[in-house]
Write an enzyme that holds these catalytic residues in place. Structure first.
Site, PDB file in Angstrom:
ATOM      1  N   THR A 111       0.877  -1.266   0.141  1.00  7.42           N
ATOM      2  CA  THR A 111      -0.245  -0.016   0.346  1.00  7.42           C
ATOM      3  C   THR A 111       0.886   1.106  -0.452  1.00  7.42           C
ATOM      4  O   THR A 111       2.008   1.088   0.728  1.00  7.42           O
ATOM      5  CB  THR A 111      -1.296  -0.335   1.028  1.00  7.42           C
ATOM      6  OG1 THR A 111      -0.133  -0.516   2.498  1.00  7.42           O
ATOM      7  CG2 THR A 111      -2.126  -0.484   0.963  1.00  7.42           C
ATOM      8  N   THR A 114       9.063  -4.334  -0.558  1.00  8.36           N
ATOM      9  CA  THR A 114      10.712  -4.005  -0.883  1.00  8.36           C
ATOM     10  C   THR A 114      10.851  -5.647  -1.056  1.00  8.36           C
ATOM     11  O   THR A 114      12.426  -5.923  -1.762  1.00  8.36           O
ATOM     12  CB  THR A 114      11.213  -4.380   0.611  1.00  8.36           C
ATOM     13  OG1 THR A 114      10.420  -4.867   1.261  1.00  8.36           O
ATOM     14  CG2 THR A 114      10.845  -2.830   0.538  1.00  8.36           C
ATOM     15  N   ASP A 115      10.533  -6.681  -1.456  1.00  5.32           N
ATOM     16  CA  ASP A 115      11.890  -8.135  -0.991  1.00  5.32           C
ATOM     17  C   ASP A 115      12.326  -8.139  -2.357  1.00  5.32           C
ATOM     18  O   ASP A 115      13.301  -8.730  -2.438  1.00  5.32           O
ATOM     19  CB  ASP A 115      10.479  -9.730  -0.921  1.00  5.32           C
ATOM     20  CG  ASP A 115      10.275  -9.663   0.838  1.00  5.32           C
ATOM     21  OD1 ASP A 115      10.906  -8.617   1.156  1.00  5.32           O
ATOM     22  OD2 ASP A 115      10.251 -11.160   1.448  1.00  5.32           O
ATOM     23  N   LYS A 135      18.614  -5.360  -1.690  1.00  2.03           N
ATOM     24  CA  LYS A 135      18.062  -5.230   0.106  1.00  2.03           C
ATOM     25  C   LYS A 135      19.215  -5.941   0.463  1.00  2.03           C
ATOM     26  O   LYS A 135      19.391  -6.935   0.949  1.00  2.03           O
ATOM     27  CB  LYS A 135      16.769  -6.039  -0.144  1.00  2.03           C
ATOM     28  CG  LYS A 135      16.203  -5.833   1.172  1.00  2.03           C
ATOM     29  CD  LYS A 135      14.575  -5.825   1.236  1.00  2.03           C
ATOM     30  CE  LYS A 135      13.744  -5.754   2.467  1.00  2.03           C
ATOM     31  NZ  LYS A 135      13.129  -6.167   2.807  1.00  2.03           N
TER      32      LYS A 135
END
Lengths: 438, 623
Positions: free
Chosen positions: A106, A182-183, A261
Site C-alpha cells: 500500500t 521491498t522483497d 536489499k
C-alpha cells in the site's frame, strides 16, 4: 448477512448460533461478569476456541468460548464505510504529470479502528488527502496495475509494468513512479532497466519498510521523493528511491542494476553496490552523484522490450551441493543458469563436467560471486580456468540478482545463444563497471 | 469531584518487553537519528485531534541511543520480537493480587501516540485482566483494567525545531492499573495510590527508584469535562496536584459564569496579522520579535475584556491558560489586553489595535508572536480555547509539574486511536500457567512489614517507612552485613533523607550509593553517626559527591582517644568549681560542652563513657 472474518470451526459455530458476526456489538457472560464489546476479526490460522472482542476502551481481548456463558447480539455492526476524505488540495495546472503505478503493498492507507483492518488509499483524491504535500509537487495519476506481494512477482509482471510505462510515455507523462513490495524490488528494478532501455523520462521504483498505516512509516518521504524526482529530475532511466539512512531526511536514488536489499527491516536496507547512489534527494533539492546519467528527453519515440524468458535459474553454490542439481535443472528445460559461486567465481570442480555438457547443449551459464562486493576473476585459480573452458561466462562485478534478470531478458531478446552470451559479457545498462573502487 | 487514577509501574524484568535489550540507563548516547511522525487517518476521515496538534507543531524528533541499552527494535528499524514471558508472568501475578480476571488470550494493540516519545508513533499495550479490587484500609476500590505495555522514550529536551529523546527507557515493561474513579478527598486518592504501590512492591518483581512508578489522573468536577493529568512522579504530590486541578476547574467554571452573566452565548473571535502596528512598539518583547522577522498575530474576543486577567483563585486566569497553549506550541507565551500596561503596550497602541481589529466595545485582545505558520497556527488554537471558555473546563491532557500544579500539553485524544499490533501474535493464557503462577502470589505487604518489625526490632512506623522506601532490599542487606543495629540503619536510609527533603534538599541528590557509603563509614568508625545529617546535607547541596568528600568538607576527622581525653581534661579543668558544687549532676552540662567540641568526630556513647570515667577518677583522686 453476518461477516465471520477469520472465524472457523467451533468459534464460528458459536457466533452463528448467537447470530452475531464481525462488527456487531455484543454482550457476553463470563465467569466474573458481563462484558460488552464489538466482535472483531481473527487471523486465519488462529485457533477456533476463542472469540475476540474490542472493548469500549479500544483494547481487544480474546475470550475462550468454553468459558463463556452465552452471547447476546445488542446491535448490528456498521459496515466500515469510507466517508469521503477531507477535501484534497487540488494541484496547480502547471505542475508536471506523474503516473503512480501500484503493483502491491500500500502506498498510503487508512486504518479502520473499529476492526483494525487497514484499507489502501487508491484514488488520487485519497492520496492527496493523506499526503497533502504531493499536490504541491505534481499532478499525480495513480493506477493499480496489479496487487501482488513482492515475493510472488514473476517475469510476466515485469512485462506488464514495462508495457504500462511505455504507454504512459506515449501519453506524454513527465515521469513514472512504481510502488512495489521491498522483497524483490531489486530484481524488478534490474529487469525494468533492461526492458526500458532508452526510456526518455525517469522511472522511479519506491517502497516502504514500515507500512503506511503507521505514523512512523517511511512511505511518505520515499513517495514524495520519488514523485519529485520523476517530475523534475534532469536525468532519465530506472532507479530505486528509498531512505538513505535511518533518518527521515534524504532519499537515495540507486541505479536499477546496482541496487540490493541488504537488510531485512531497516529503512535504509537498499544500497548501491560497487557504485555510489546516482543521486540524493531531500526537500532542499536533488544532488547528482554519478556522472553520465542519460538525460531526460522530450517526446522521444520510445518502445520497450518487455519480454523475459522465465526458464532461468539462480543457483547459489554451497559445500556438498549435489552434482545432480545442475542436471535436474537442464532436464527441466532451464535455458540459462546464473551461478552464485564462491570467492572469485568458483564451484566444486566435480560440477565442471555437468556445466560443460549444459553449455555444449546451448545452455547459458554465467558466474557471479556470492561475496556481493568485488569482481569475479576466473583466471587466478585452476578451477576458475577450468570453468571458463567449460563455457562459463564471467560476469565481472554484476550483482547475481541483476544477472538473473538480465539473463532472462537476454534470452528473450537475442537471436542465438552466441548473441545471448555476448550480450551477457557487455555492460548494457551500467550493470558492469570497469573499475572496482571498493 | 471525581478522580480516576492510573498507576504505571516499571517491572524489574531482565530484558525489555519486545526485544532482548537489558534495562540500563545509559550515561552516554553516542548515536542519533531524526524522524517525523505523521497522524494516520482512521475510518470516516477522522484524525485524532491530539495527533494533529502534535503534527502541526512541525517539529522533528531526534533520538539518541547507545547499543548497550537499545537495538533496532527501539529505533523502529526492526519489528518487535515476541512478548517477554517474564513480564507476562509478573503482570498475571499482579492481576491475581488485585483479584482481577485474566483474559484468555492477550492481544497486543497499537495506541497512537505521536508526541515523539515512541519511535513507532504508537505504544504497544495489551489488556491482561479486567475488574478486581484493591483494599484500602478496609474499603474496596474497584480495579478497571490491568494492562502490560512498553514504556516511552525519555525526553532530553526540546528546541524550536526538534524534541530530543533517549531510547534507553523505550520498551521497558510497564504494568498499568486503572482504578475506578474515586469520589472522596484528594488524600483518599493519594492513599489508594500508596496502597496500590505497596501491593505492587510486595511481588518483589517491580523496579524501584525515582521514575519507576508514575501516576496519571483523570480529574473532573460536576458537569465539567474530564482532564487527564499525566506524569505525577512523586506520591506525595498527588493530593497537591488534585487540589490545584480542582481549583483550576472550579475557577474556570466561575469565569464561565461571569461570561454568561454578560449575556454572551457564543464567544466571537477575529484573528488578524497586526505585525505592522508593532514595528516601533513600546513593548520590548514585541519589537524584538518584529525585528527578527517574526509575525504578530492578534485574536480578539468580543465581550471578554477584563476576564482574561480575572483571577477567581490565585494563579487561575484565562490569560494563563492561553499562555500555556502558546508555550506548548513552543512560543514564548501571549500578551493580552488585561495586562497591556504591565507588558509595555501603550494606550495609543491599544487603541490602534482596537481600530485595526474592528472589534466591538468590551473586546479582549490576545497577541502572539512567532514565525508565520507557528503564530497563525497558535492563534487558531487560541480562538478555539476562547470559544471553550463559556463551557468552563475543556477536555485536555495536562502535565503535572514538580511544584504540584498542572500545565497544558495537548487536546485530549479521541477514543479511536487503537488498532491491533499485527507483528505480535496473540498469547493464549493457559489455565496451567495461571495455576503455576498461583504459587508465586506474594505474601501481603502488611505481613512483610510485620516481619520487619519482628526480625529487626523496628517500630511499626519505621518498619513501614523502610517498606515504602526505595531501599528495602538495601536495608535487608546492610542489616545482615554490618554491626550496626537495624534501627540505626533504617534511620540512616530512610528517616534522615526524608527529614532533609523536608528542608528542601532534592530527594534524587541523595542516592543509594551515598547512603550505603555512609552506613559503611559509620560501621567502620570512620565517621560518627551524629554527623550523618550534616554529611548528607553537604552531599544534597552539591558541595560534595560522596561521604568521604563531605567529611573533608566539614573538616571531620575521627578523634583519637588521646585527643578526646585532652578535650575532656580541658572542659573538666574549666568547670572545676561547678563539679565541686554539683557533683554527679555536673555530668549533663559537661557532656553538652564536650559534644559541642567533638560532634560528628566521635560517637556520643564513647564520649559519655570517657567523661564518666574521668569524673569518677577525679572523685577518687579527691577522696
Amino acid at each position: 448477512m453476518a461477516d465471520f472474518d477469520g472465524y472457523r470451526g467451533n468459534s464460528l459455530e458459536f457466533l452463528m448460533r448467537s447470530e452475531a458476526g464481525v462488527g456487531d456489538m455484543v454482550e457476553v457472560g463470563t465467569e466474573w461478569g458481563v462484558i460488552t464489546g464489538t466482535v472483531v476479526p481473527r487471523y486465519q490460522y488462529d485457533d477456533d476456541r476463542h472469540i475476540v472482542l474490542k472493548l469500549p476502551s479500544g483494547y481487544n481481548v480474546g475470550l475462550s468460548i468454553d468459558r463463556l456463558k452465552g452471547l447476546t447480539r445488542k446491535s448490528s455492526g456498521e459496515k466500515p464505510a469510507f466517508a469521503p476524505p477531507p477535501p484534497p488540495p487540488s494541484p496547480k495546472e502547471d505542475l508536471p504529470r506523474v503516473a503512480i503505478l501500484g503493483t502491491g503493498g500500500t502506498i498510503a492507507s487508512r486504518v479502520d479502528y473499529r476492526t483494525g483492518a487497514v484499507h489502501p488509499a487508491i484514488s488520487s483524491e485519497e492520496l492527496y488527502a493523506l499526503i497533502p504535500e504531493l499536490s504541491e509537487v505534481a499532478r499525480i495519476e495513480p493506477e493499480i496495475i496489479f496487487s501482488v506481494y513482492s515475493e510472488n512477482i514473476e517475469p510476466e509482471n515485469w512485462s506488464r509494468i514495462a508495457e504500462r510505462v511505455s504507454e504512459a510515455v506515449a501519453g506524454g507523462i513527465d515521469g513514472v513512479v512504481i510502488t512495489h513490495g521491498t522483497d524483490t524490488l531489486g530484481y524488478t528494478a534490474a529487469a525494468l532497466t533492461f526492458a526500458l532501455q532508452g526510456v526518455p523520462i525517469p522511472v522511479i521504483l519506491t517502497a516502504a519498510q514500515r507500512s503506511s498505516d503507521r505514523p512512523s512509516s517511511d512511505a511518505v518521504l520515499n513517495l514524495v521523493g520519488a514523485v519529485s524526482v520523476a517530475g523534475y529530475a534532469s536525468f532519465s532511466g530506472v532507479y530505486v528511491a528509498m531512505h538513505d539512512s535511518e533518518s527521515d531526511g534524504r532519499v537515495a536514488l540507486h541505479l536499477g542494476t546496482r541496487v540490493r536489499k541488504n537488510h531485512t527491516s531497516a529503512r535504509d536496507a537498499f544500497k548501491s553496490v560497487g557504485v555510489s547512489p546516482a543521486a540524493l534527494w531531500s526537500r532542499e533539492g536533488l544532488e547528482i552523484h554519478l556522472e553520465g546519467l542519460p538525460q531526460r528527453r522530450k517526446a522521444a519515440k520510445f518502445s520497450s522490450k518487455p519480454r523475459f524468458e522465465a526458464k532461468v535459474a539462480l543457483l547459489k553454490f554451497f559445500p556438498s551441493m549435489p552434482l545432480t542439481l545442475l542436471e535436474a535443472l537442464a532436464n527441466g528445460g532451464t535455458r540459462g543458469v546464473v551461478i552464485e559461486g564462491t570467492g572469485l567465481g568458483h564451484v566444486n570442480s566435480k560440477n565442471i563436467p555437468f556445466i560443460r555438457r549444459f553449455a555444449e547443449h546451448g545452455g547459458l551459464v554465467c558466474m557471479a560471486s556470492q561475496c556481493i562486493n568485488g569482481r569475479v576473476n576466473m583466471n587466478v585459480y585452476d578451477t576458475g580456468r577450468d570453468l571458463l573452458s567449460a563455457g562459463v561466462i564471467p560476469l565481472e562485478d554484476m550483482l547475481a540478482e541483476t544477472a538473473l534478470a538480465k539473463a532472462m531478458w537476454v534470452l528473450a531478446n537475442s537471436n542465438s545463444i552466441e548473441e545471448a552470451r555476448s550480450m551477457m559479457r557487455a555492460s548494457l545498462c551500467g550493470e558492469i563497471t570497469e573499475r572496482t573502487l571498493r | 469531584m471525581k478522580v480516576g487514577i492510573e498507576v504505571h509501574q516499571q517491572l524489574a524484568t531482565k530484558k525489555k518487553l519486545f526485544c532482548s535489550c537489558p534495562i540500563v540507563k545509559s550515561e552516554t548516547l553516542p548515536l542519533q537519528f531524526e524522524r517525523r511522525l505523521r497522524p494516520t487517518q482512521s475510518e470516516l476521515g477522522h484524525i485524532d485531534p491530539a495527533a494533529v496538534f502534535e503534527f502541526a507543531k512541525g517539529r522533528s524528533n531526534v533520538y539518541r541511543w547507545n547499543p548497550e541499552s537499545s537495538c533496532l527494535v527501539e529505533a523502529d528499524e526492526e519489528p518487535p520480537h515476541k512478548m517477554n514471558e517474564e513480564a507476562i508472568d509478573t503482570s498475571i501475578l499482579i492481576a491475581q493480587l488485585l483479584h482481577s480476571n485474566l483474559v484468555d488470550e492477550i492481544h497486543v494493540m497499537r495506541k497512537i501516540v505521536i508526541d515523539g516519545s515512541n519511535t513507532s508513533g504508537f505504544q504497544r499495550t495489551a489488556v491482561i485482566a479486567l475488574g478486581g479490587e484493591l483494599s484500602v484500609e478496609g474499603e474496596e476500590v474497584g480495579v478497571q483494567t490491568v494492562t502490560l505495555e512498553e514504556d516511552a522514550a525519555r525526553i532530553l529536551g526540546e528546541d524550536a525545531h526538534s524534541r530530543f529523546f533517549a531510547l534507553d527507557r523505550l520498551g521497558v515493561s510497564l504494568v498499568e492499573i486503572s482504578l475506578d474513579p474515586i469520589m472522596g478527598t484528594p488524600e483518599q486518592v493519594e492513599k489508594a495510590a500508596l496502597y496500590l504501590g505497596r501491593a505492587l512492591r510486595s511481588t518483589g518483581r517491580v523496579a524501584r527508584g525515582l521514575g519507576t512508578i508514575r501516576q496519571d489522573l483523570n480529574i473532573s468536577t460536576t458537569g465539567g469535562s474530564v482532564v487527564e493529568v499525566k506524569g505525577v512522579q512523586k506520591l506525595n504530590l498527588l493530593a497537591k496536584v488534585i487540589v490545584y486541578e480542582l481549583t483550576r476547574q472550579v475557577g474556570l467554571g466561575k469565569i464561565a459564569a461571569d461570561i454568561k452573566k454578560r449575556g454572551i452565548r457564543r464567544v466571537r473571535c477575529t484573528t488578524k496579522d497586526v505585525t505592522d502596528l508593532f514595528r516601533s512598539a513600546t513593548s520590548k518583547v514585541l519589537v524584538k520579535s518584529v525585528k527578527s522577522g517574526e509575525r504578530v498575530v492578534c485574536v480578539s474576543a468580543e465581550g471578554l475584556a477584563g476576564l482574561l486577567g480575572y483571577e477567581p483563585y490565585q494563579g487561575i486566569r484565562l490569560g494563563k491558560e492561553l499562555a500555556e497553549i502558546a508555550r506548548a506550541n513552543s512560543l514564548g507565551g501571549v500578551i493580552h489586553s488585561d495586562e497591556f500596561g504591565r507588558q509595555g503596550v501603550s494606550k495609543e497602541e491599544a487603541e490602534e489595535l482596537e481600530k485595526a481589529m474592528g472589534a466591538g466595545k468590551g473586546s479582549a485582545f490576545v497577541l502572539v508572536a512567532g514565525d508565520e505558520s507557528k503564530a497563525n497556527g497558535t492563534a487558531a488554537l487560541l480562538e478555539v480555547r476562547l470559544g471553550q471558555a463559556l463551557g468552563g473546563v475543556p477536555a485536555e491532557t495536562r502535565a503535572a509539574t514538580e511544584e504540584g500544579e498542572t500545565r497544558y500539553m495537548r487536546p485530549r485524544p479521541g477514543p479511536a486511536r487503537m488498532y491491533p499490533e499485527t507483528d505480535v501474535p496473540e498469547i493464549v493464557v493457559s489455565p496451567r500457567r495461571k495455576e503455576r503462577l498461583f504459587e508465586d502470589v506474594p505474601v501481603p505487604w502488611g505481613e512483610k512489614v510485620k516481619e520487619y518489625e519482628k526480625k529487626y526490632s523496628l517500630s511499626p512506623e519505621l518498619a513501614l517507612q523502610v517498606y515504602d522506601s526505595e531501599f528495602a532490599h538495601t536495608f535487608e542487606r546492610l542489616a545482615q552485613g554490618t554491626r550496626l543495629t537495624p534501627s540505626v540503619i533504617a534511620t540512616l536510609l530512610v528517616e534522615i533523607p526524608v527529614r532533609l527533603t523536608r528542608e528542601g534538599i532534592k530527594e534524587e541528590k541523595i542516592g543509594e550509593e551515598v547512603l550505603v557509603e555512609l552506613v559503611h563509614a559509620i560501621d567502620e568508625g570512620r565517621v560518627a553517626k551524629e554527623a550523618a545529617p550534616d554529611l548528607l546535607r553537604v552531599v544534597g547541596e552539591g558541595k560534595a559527591v560522596n561521604v568521604e568528600e563531605a567529611a573533608k568538607f566539614l573538616k571531620l576527622k575521627r578523634l583519637g582517644q588521646a585527643e578526646l581525653g585532652r578535650i575532656i581534661d580541658e572542659v573538666v579543668r574549666k568547670n572545676r568549681s561547678m563539679i565541686l558544687s554539683k557533683g554527679e549532676d555536673a555530668f549533663s552540662p559537661l557532656m553538652g560542652e564536650v559534644m559541642k567540641e567533638v560532634r560528628g568526630r566521635v560517637d556520643g556513647q564513647l564520649v559519655g563513657e570517657a567523661l564518666r570515667l574521668r569524673l569518677r577518677k577525679r572523685g577518687k583522686g579527691k577522696g
